[in-house]
Design a protein around this motif. Structure first.
Motif, PDB file in Angstrom:
ATOM      1  N   LEU A  24      29.186  17.756  14.992  1.00 61.20           N
ATOM      2  CA  LEU A  24      30.283  18.686  15.286  1.00 61.20           C
ATOM      3  C   LEU A  24      29.693  19.825  16.105  1.00 61.20           C
ATOM      4  CD1 LEU A  24      31.992  18.798  11.764  1.00 61.20           C
ATOM      5  CD2 LEU A  24      32.703  17.476  13.762  1.00 61.20           C
ATOM      6  N   LEU A  25      30.010  19.855  17.385  1.00 53.95           N
ATOM      7  CA  LEU A  25      29.421  20.845  18.282  1.00 53.95           C
ATOM      8  C   LEU A  25      30.094  22.201  18.162  1.00 53.95           C
ATOM      9  CD1 LEU A  25      28.896  18.872  21.629  1.00 53.95           C
ATOM     10  CD2 LEU A  25      27.156  19.552  19.966  1.00 53.95           C
ATOM     11  N   ASP A  26      29.272  23.238  18.145  1.00 52.79           N
ATOM     12  CA  ASP A  26      29.744  24.611  18.285  1.00 52.79           C
ATOM     13  C   ASP A  26      29.541  25.083  19.722  1.00 52.79           C
ATOM     14  OD1 ASP A  26      30.323  24.842  15.542  1.00 52.79           O
ATOM     15  OD2 ASP A  26      28.256  25.435  15.098  1.00 52.79           O
ATOM     16  N   LYS A  27      28.547  24.486  20.382  1.00 57.58           N
ATOM     17  CA  LYS A  27      28.181  24.931  21.725  1.00 57.58           C
ATOM     18  C   LYS A  27      27.526  23.767  22.458  1.00 57.58           C
ATOM     19  CE  LYS A  27      24.660  27.801  23.885  1.00 57.58           C
ATOM     20  NZ  LYS A  27      23.511  28.666  23.613  1.00 57.58           N
ATOM     21  N   GLY A  28      27.891  23.598  23.740  1.00 59.29           N
ATOM     22  CA  GLY A  28      27.223  22.613  24.576  1.00 59.29           C
ATOM     23  C   GLY A  28      28.053  21.383  24.873  1.00 59.29           C
ATOM     24  N   THR A  29      27.434  20.468  25.622  1.00 64.09           N
ATOM     25  CA  THR A  29      28.104  19.243  26.057  1.00 64.09           C
ATOM     26  C   THR A  29      27.137  18.071  25.986  1.00 64.09           C
ATOM     27  OG1 THR A  29      29.430  20.530  27.624  1.00 64.09           O
ATOM     28  CG2 THR A  29      29.396  18.149  27.945  1.00 64.09           C
ATOM     29  N   ILE A  30      27.629  16.946  25.463  1.00 62.21           N
ATOM     30  CA  ILE A  30      26.883  15.690  25.435  1.00 62.21           C
ATOM     31  C   ILE A  30      27.519  14.753  26.460  1.00 62.21           C
ATOM     32  CG2 ILE A  30      26.199  13.690  24.044  1.00 62.21           C
ATOM     33  CD1 ILE A  30      26.676  15.517  21.548  1.00 62.21           C
ATOM     34  N   ARG A  31      26.706  14.173  27.327  1.00 60.47           N
ATOM     35  CA  ARG A  31      27.187  13.178  28.292  1.00 60.47           C
ATOM     36  C   ARG A  31      26.902  11.785  27.727  1.00 60.47           C
ATOM     37  NH1 ARG A  31      24.067  14.237  32.277  1.00 60.47           N
ATOM     38  NH2 ARG A  31      22.708  12.447  32.039  1.00 60.47           N
ATOM     39  N   VAL A  32      27.937  10.955  27.622  1.00 62.58           N
ATOM     40  CA  VAL A  32      27.798   9.601  27.073  1.00 62.58           C
ATOM     41  C   VAL A  32      27.944   8.598  28.211  1.00 62.58           C
ATOM     42  CG1 VAL A  32      28.682   7.930  25.404  1.00 62.58           C
ATOM     43  CG2 VAL A  32      28.709  10.376  24.856  1.00 62.58           C
ATOM     44  N   THR A  33      26.910   7.774  28.404  1.00 65.33           N
ATOM     45  CA  THR A  33      26.904   6.815  29.504  1.00 65.33           C
ATOM     46  C   THR A  33      26.649   5.402  28.999  1.00 65.33           C
ATOM     47  OG1 THR A  33      24.542   7.171  29.906  1.00 65.33           O
ATOM     48  CG2 THR A  33      26.073   8.509  31.197  1.00 65.33           C
ATOM     49  N   LEU A  34      27.143   4.449  29.770  1.00 70.98           N
ATOM     50  CA  LEU A  34      26.948   3.038  29.483  1.00 70.98           C
ATOM     51  C   LEU A  34      26.238   2.419  30.672  1.00 70.98           C
ATOM     52  CD1 LEU A  34      27.697   0.752  27.440  1.00 70.98           C
ATOM     53  CD2 LEU A  34      29.735   0.358  28.845  1.00 70.98           C
ATOM     54  N   THR A  35      25.209   1.615  30.411  1.00 72.78           N
ATOM     55  CA  THR A  35      24.454   0.962  31.476  1.00 72.78           C
ATOM     56  C   THR A  35      24.667  -0.544  31.385  1.00 72.78           C
ATOM     57  OG1 THR A  35      22.789   2.711  31.387  1.00 72.78           O
ATOM     58  CG2 THR A  35      22.171   0.670  32.515  1.00 72.78           C
ATOM     59  N   ALA A  36      25.072  -1.147  32.503  1.00 74.85           N
ATOM     60  CA  ALA A  36      25.308  -2.592  32.555  1.00 74.85           C
ATOM     61  C   ALA A  36      23.978  -3.326  32.698  1.00 74.85           C
ATOM     62  CB  ALA A  36      26.221  -2.930  33.736  1.00 74.85           C
ATOM     63  N   ALA A  37      24.023  -4.647  32.528  1.00 73.29           N
ATOM     64  CA  ALA A  37      22.819  -5.470  32.639  1.00 73.29           C
ATOM     65  C   ALA A  37      22.188  -5.362  34.026  1.00 73.29           C
ATOM     66  CB  ALA A  37      23.158  -6.927  32.328  1.00 73.29           C
TER      67      ALA A  37
END
Length: 197
Positions: free
Chosen positions: A28-41
């Motif tokens: 549970l974030l109070d501050k900041g940003t997480i980038r979620v990425t998916l990588t293909a084969a």
């Protein structure tokens, strides 16, 4: 029943989770940003979404509910602060705390709406509109986008060479000007018109 949540802090660039990794709990974030990425084969990468305060990471939600491991990567895009709710506490609170349950389900519903927009962008929207939307979203208050063509390729689910060709066309049309390590938007209204296509 003791509350096992604990405070967390991670610097920008920290990898929080990777494919195949077990889930340590709900952040549970109070501050900041997480980038979620998916990588293909084939190595091509796409940004699925970003997690900011009040948002839910669908990868984490699926792992906690189904007991599976991550299939994407989460990286701290900025310095992060928040709390970690361990898996057993997540389940207990989901069952016994109506406010927590509403928070979680509302955040998941909002995230699915963003997924629908991502699919629409990739499958049903022209590339120039997709690129214009990304530039407008990533621009700072001065209109500068601090992202290399390779980063824009990840944002737009495309290849770097194709992004470079389209960015050259945007420069030629006076929509942006090239900077070291990014671009400056010079015709915001023009980009907004393209983004609306």
């Amino acid at each position: 029943m003791s509350d096992l949540r604990r405070r967390i802090a991670f610097p920008k660039g920290t990898t929080l989770f990777q494919p195949g990794q077990a889930c340590p709990g709900l952040v549970l974030l109070d501050k900041g940003t997480i980038r979620v990425t998916l990588t293909a084969a084939n190595g091509r990468e796409v940004v699925l979404y970003r997690v900011s305060p009040g948002d839910m990471c669908l990868q984490t939600f699926a792992c906690l509910v189904e007991g599976r491991s991550y299939s994407a990567e989460g990286v701290a895009e900025t310095d992060l602060e928040g709390e970690l709710v361990p898996p057993d506490q997540f389940r207990t609170r989901l069952e016994g705390d109506p406010d927590f349950r509403t928070l979680v389900f509302s955040a998941v519903a909002n995230r699915f709406g963003e997924y629908e927009r991502l699919i629409e962008d990739v499958a049903l929207t022209g590339f120039d509109a997709r690129l214009a939307r990304v530039l407008l979203r990533l621009a700072d208050p001065a209109g500068e986008v601090h992202a290399a063509h390779s980063a824009l390729a990840v944002e737009t689910a495309s290849g770097r060479a194709f992004v470079s060709r389209r960015m050259a066309e945007f420069v030629r049309r006076g929509l942006v000007e090239q900077l070291r390590g990014g671009v400056r938007i010079t015709d915001r209204a023009g980009l907004e018109r393209i983004a609306a296509d």
